[in-house]
Design a protein around this motif. Structure first.
Motif, PDB file in Angstrom:
ATOM      1  N   GLN A 312      44.872  47.922  35.766  1.00 46.76           N
ATOM      2  CA  GLN A 312      45.401  46.704  36.356  1.00 46.76           C
ATOM      3  C   GLN A 312      44.410  46.023  37.295  1.00 46.76           C
ATOM      4  N   PHE A 313      43.494  46.795  37.827  1.00 44.83           N
ATOM      5  CA  PHE A 313      42.563  46.270  38.820  1.00 44.83           C
ATOM      6  C   PHE A 313      41.509  45.376  38.179  1.00 44.83           C
ATOM      7  N   TRP A 314      41.076  44.344  38.931  1.00 44.86           N
ATOM      8  CA  TRP A 314      39.947  43.502  38.533  1.00 44.86           C
ATOM      9  C   TRP A 314      39.021  43.329  39.739  1.00 44.86           C
ATOM     10  N   TYR A 315      37.724  43.267  39.477  1.00 48.65           N
ATOM     11  CA  TYR A 315      36.775  42.853  40.521  1.00 48.65           C
ATOM     12  C   TYR A 315      36.761  41.326  40.537  1.00 48.65           C
ATOM     13  N   SER A 316      37.850  40.768  41.030  1.00 45.04           N
ATOM     14  CA  SER A 316      38.038  39.322  40.966  1.00 45.04           C
ATOM     15  C   SER A 316      38.058  38.717  42.365  1.00 45.04           C
ATOM     16  N   GLN A 317      37.998  37.386  42.394  1.00 48.52           N
ATOM     17  CA  GLN A 317      38.177  36.683  43.663  1.00 48.52           C
ATOM     18  C   GLN A 317      39.602  36.868  44.162  1.00 48.52           C
ATOM     19  N   VAL A 318      39.779  36.811  45.480  1.00 45.21           N
ATOM     20  CA  VAL A 318      41.101  36.951  46.075  1.00 45.21           C
ATOM     21  C   VAL A 318      41.334  35.795  47.040  1.00 45.21           C
ATOM     22  N   ASP A 319      42.606  35.540  47.340  1.00 48.77           N
ATOM     23  CA  ASP A 319      42.956  34.446  48.248  1.00 48.77           C
ATOM     24  C   ASP A 319      42.977  34.891  49.709  1.00 48.77           C
ATOM     25  N   ASP A 320      43.353  36.163  49.930  1.00 54.24           N
ATOM     26  CA  ASP A 320      43.448  36.668  51.308  1.00 54.24           C
ATOM     27  C   ASP A 320      42.250  37.556  51.617  1.00 54.24           C
ATOM     28  N   GLY A 321      41.123  36.953  51.901  1.00 53.47           N
ATOM     29  CA  GLY A 321      39.922  37.700  52.212  1.00 53.47           C
ATOM     30  C   GLY A 321      38.812  37.427  51.198  1.00 53.47           C
ATOM     31  N   VAL A 322      37.782  38.255  51.222  1.00 48.28           N
ATOM     32  CA  VAL A 322      36.672  38.133  50.271  1.00 48.28           C
ATOM     33  C   VAL A 322      36.387  39.504  49.675  1.00 48.28           C
ATOM     34  N   ARG A 323      36.132  39.515  48.380  1.00 45.46           N
ATOM     35  CA  ARG A 323      35.883  40.758  47.657  1.00 45.46           C
ATOM     36  C   ARG A 323      34.428  41.199  47.815  1.00 45.46           C
ATOM     37  N   VAL A 324      34.238  42.468  48.158  1.00 41.56           N
ATOM     38  CA  VAL A 324      32.895  43.047  48.200  1.00 41.56           C
ATOM     39  C   VAL A 324      32.497  43.432  46.780  1.00 41.56           C
ATOM     40  N   LEU A 325      31.341  42.942  46.319  1.00 40.53           N
ATOM     41  CA  LEU A 325      30.871  43.244  44.965  1.00 40.53           C
ATOM     42  C   LEU A 325      29.777  44.302  44.956  1.00 40.53           C
ATOM     43  N   ALA A 326      29.003  44.383  46.005  1.00 40.15           N
ATOM     44  CA  ALA A 326      27.930  45.379  46.080  1.00 40.15           C
ATOM     45  C   ALA A 326      27.382  45.409  47.497  1.00 40.15           C
ATOM     46  N   ILE A 327      26.611  46.433  47.786  1.00 42.41           N
ATOM     47  CA  ILE A 327      25.931  46.577  49.065  1.00 42.41           C
ATOM     48  C   ILE A 327      24.438  46.698  48.792  1.00 42.41           C
ATOM     49  N   ARG A 328      23.663  45.800  49.377  1.00 41.92           N
ATOM     50  CA  ARG A 328      22.214  45.875  49.181  1.00 41.92           C
ATOM     51  C   ARG A 328      21.655  47.074  49.949  1.00 41.92           C
ATOM     52  N   PRO A 329      20.758  47.834  49.353  1.00 40.24           N
ATOM     53  CA  PRO A 329      20.194  49.005  50.037  1.00 40.24           C
ATOM     54  C   PRO A 329      19.323  48.586  51.215  1.00 40.24           C
ATOM     55  N   GLU A 394      21.534  38.415  56.471  1.00 44.10           N
ATOM     56  CA  GLU A 394      20.830  39.604  56.011  1.00 44.10           C
ATOM     57  C   GLU A 394      21.657  40.869  56.204  1.00 44.10           C
ATOM     58  N   ILE A 395      22.946  40.724  56.414  1.00 45.88           N
ATOM     59  CA  ILE A 395      23.782  41.902  56.621  1.00 45.88           C
ATOM     60  C   ILE A 395      23.811  42.782  55.378  1.00 45.88           C
ATOM     61  N   GLY A 396      23.704  42.193  54.172  1.00 45.27           N
ATOM     62  CA  GLY A 396      23.579  42.981  52.949  1.00 45.27           C
ATOM     63  C   GLY A 396      24.855  43.146  52.147  1.00 45.27           C
ATOM     64  N   ILE A 397      25.916  42.400  52.476  1.00 49.14           N
ATOM     65  CA  ILE A 397      27.163  42.461  51.715  1.00 49.14           C
ATOM     66  C   ILE A 397      27.122  41.390  50.627  1.00 49.14           C
ATOM     67  N   VAL A 398      27.307  41.795  49.383  1.00 47.68           N
ATOM     68  CA  VAL A 398      27.269  40.860  48.252  1.00 47.68           C
ATOM     69  C   VAL A 398      28.692  40.408  47.949  1.00 47.68           C
ATOM     70  N   LEU A 399      28.895  39.090  47.991  1.00 55.74           N
ATOM     71  CA  LEU A 399      30.217  38.490  47.787  1.00 55.74           C
ATOM     72  C   LEU A 399      30.137  37.438  46.685  1.00 55.74           C
ATOM     73  N   PHE A 400      31.316  37.003  46.230  1.00 56.54           N
ATOM     74  CA  PHE A 400      31.357  35.822  45.363  1.00 56.54           C
ATOM     75  C   PHE A 400      30.865  34.626  46.184  1.00 56.54           C
ATOM     76  N   ARG A 401      29.942  33.876  45.638  1.00 57.84           N
ATOM     77  CA  ARG A 401      29.478  32.681  46.337  1.00 57.84           C
ATOM     78  C   ARG A 401      30.498  31.556  46.168  1.00 57.84           C
ATOM     79  N   ASP A 402      30.589  30.715  47.177  1.00 56.63           N
ATOM     80  CA  ASP A 402      31.494  29.573  47.095  1.00 56.63           C
ATOM     81  C   ASP A 402      31.031  28.631  45.990  1.00 56.63           C
ATOM     82  N   GLN A 403      31.977  28.162  45.203  1.00 52.65           N
ATOM     83  CA  GLN A 403      31.635  27.239  44.132  1.00 52.65           C
ATOM     84  C   GLN A 403      31.474  25.835  44.713  1.00 52.65           C
ATOM     85  N   GLU A 404      30.452  25.157  44.214  1.00 57.18           N
ATOM     86  CA  GLU A 404      30.210  23.797  44.684  1.00 57.18           C
ATOM     87  C   GLU A 404      31.205  22.852  44.015  1.00 57.18           C
ATOM     88  N   GLY A 405      31.583  21.858  44.774  1.00 58.97           N
ATOM     89  CA  GLY A 405      32.494  20.853  44.231  1.00 58.97           C
ATOM     90  C   GLY A 405      33.920  21.361  44.211  1.00 58.97           C
TER      91      GLY A 405
END
Length: 405
Positions: A312-329, A394-405
């Motif tokens: 049931q889970f998806w690595y998708s965008q959410v409305d209440d917060g921001v999804r962490v996709l990866a952590i840069r080393p 430079e904190i290193g948290i990878v998130l969905f970028r905001d879509q333009e427009g």
């Protein structure tokens, strides 16, 4: 196998310099350099794609090439030692068919590596090419013959030995590295929201020492090292063996997926060794046993993909917060006890719902980060760390970028 390691060297032995030259010839084989080029292109494409999707690459180094060089050599040396101890041999015809098919695969199907299929197809072509299939194209111009693949010097069960060790090496590799480099990729929208997946596109080329019967190699290169085994001459050859997997995780923790796959690869390796023992007494079953291993491998991958699709889970965008996709080393985020799939609800006591609002909240205290997070299990936690002064991006948290427009 050639009398299970009862090797008897000629009186002259094998000159160290000749062995060095034979091993160095590995680097002159086209398949090796095509694989290096293909992997470099794959790695470069990943880095460019991540920079477009996230502003900077999750892993800015070409870790695929690093693993190719380090793991490929280490695992190849281990397999080579075992092969030498048991006197493993392959016909030159099999090697030629395998390398030609591998080069074609790497060029035409760059993202779909089919290493086990290459082993099985090459083995069946060599096995059936001599005594069973008539009117095949003549190999006379090359100095080879279809009969080369059907010889008392090459027990047919050697192909099952190779398949078994393919699974053993793949299982070991998946267990150690599967899911450790979780570089996300953005895919099509799911119900109006973007989703991320975690593809595995790595492969290795192992330098595998094998014995080759006949005098074809020594007749063309007089310096080539030879072994005399019970009155038969064998050339020492280092063959590139392709090991890889193509898989994408969409709904689970990648590390967990590859750990399960690794265990199943080990079971397939055990089955391959059992089939090997069976074929010693019933060599005519070899083609069927190879096909059974290939089908079993395909079923395991299909079931793993199907199981992932049923979650049931998806690595998708959410409305209440921001999804962490990866952590840069090697960034402050490593100390935040975050994982891909976590949802950051608050940053510095400010509710957030986008990448922009996240960095705006960070600027409230540009040297410290305090987060309220909900993990994949729905549990809440609080975590915090110092960050680079004046550089919250430079904190290193990878998130969905905001879509333009």
């Amino acid at each position: 196998m050639l009398y299970w390691g009862q090797l008897f060297f000629s009186k002259k032995g094998v000159d160290d310099m000749r062995i060095f030259l034979a091993c160095g010839s590995y680097l002159l084989q086209l398949m090796v350099w095509v694989a290096v080029l293909r992997l470099w292109v794959t790695s470069r494409s990943r880095i460019k794609r991540e920079r477009r999707s996230f502003g900077s690459a999750v892993y800015s180094d070409h870790y695929e090439l690093r693993h190719f060089l380090t793991q490929g050599i280490v695992l190849g040396l281990g397999l080579s030692v075992v092969n030498v101890l048991v006197g493993f041999s392959l016909p030159l015809l099999w090697i030629a068919i395998y390398e030609i098919l591998a080069v074609i695969t790497l060029v035409i199907l760059p993202t779909t590596v089919l290493p086990l299929t290459l082993i099985v197809v090459s083995s069946l072509a060599t096995y059936f090419g001599g005594p069973y299939i008539k009117n095949l194209p003549s190999l006379a111009p090359t100095g080879l013959s279809w009969a080369n693949g059907w010889s008392s010097q090459i027990p047919p069960q050697n192909y099952l030995w190779l398949a078994a060790f393919f699974f053993l090496i793949l299982g070991h590799w998946l267990s150690r590295y599967g899911g450790r480099f979780t570089a996300p990729r953005i895919y099509a929208k799911q119900r109006g929201k973007r989703i991320a997946g975690y593809p595995w596109r790595e492969f290795l080329v192992l330098p595998m020492v094998t014995l080759v019967p006949g005098d074809w190699i020594s007749s063309h290169w007089a310096f080539w090292p030879l072994l005399t085994v019970h009155g038969h001459s064998f050339a020492i050859l280092v063959v590139p063996l392709l090991v890889g997997l193509r898989f994408t995780v969409f709904r689970q923790v990648p590390r967990d997926v590859y750990q399960r796959l690794a265990k199943k690869m080990i079971w397939l390796a055990a089955a391959g060794l059992i089939f090997f023992g069976w074929s010693i007494h019933r060599g005519q079953d070899l083609p069927l046993l190879l096909v059974v291993l290939l089908v079993g491998y395909a079923i395991i991958l299909w079931r793993a993909k199907r199981y992932d699709a049923q979650q049931q889970f998806w690595y998708s965008q959410v409305d209440d917060g921001v999804r962490v996709l990866a952590i840069r080393p090697q960034t402050p985020a490593v100390k935040l006890d975050l994982a891909a799939g976590d949802i950051i609800l608050e940053c510095n006591h400010q509710a957030i719902d986008s990448e922009t609002s996240f960095y705006e909240a960070l600027l409230r205290n540009p040297t410290y980060c305090h987060l309220k997070v909900r993990n994949m299990a729905g549990e809440l936690k609080v975590t915090e760390t110092a960050i680079y002064s004046g550089a919250p991006h430079e904190i290193g948290i990878v998130l969905f970028r905001d879509q333009e427009g």
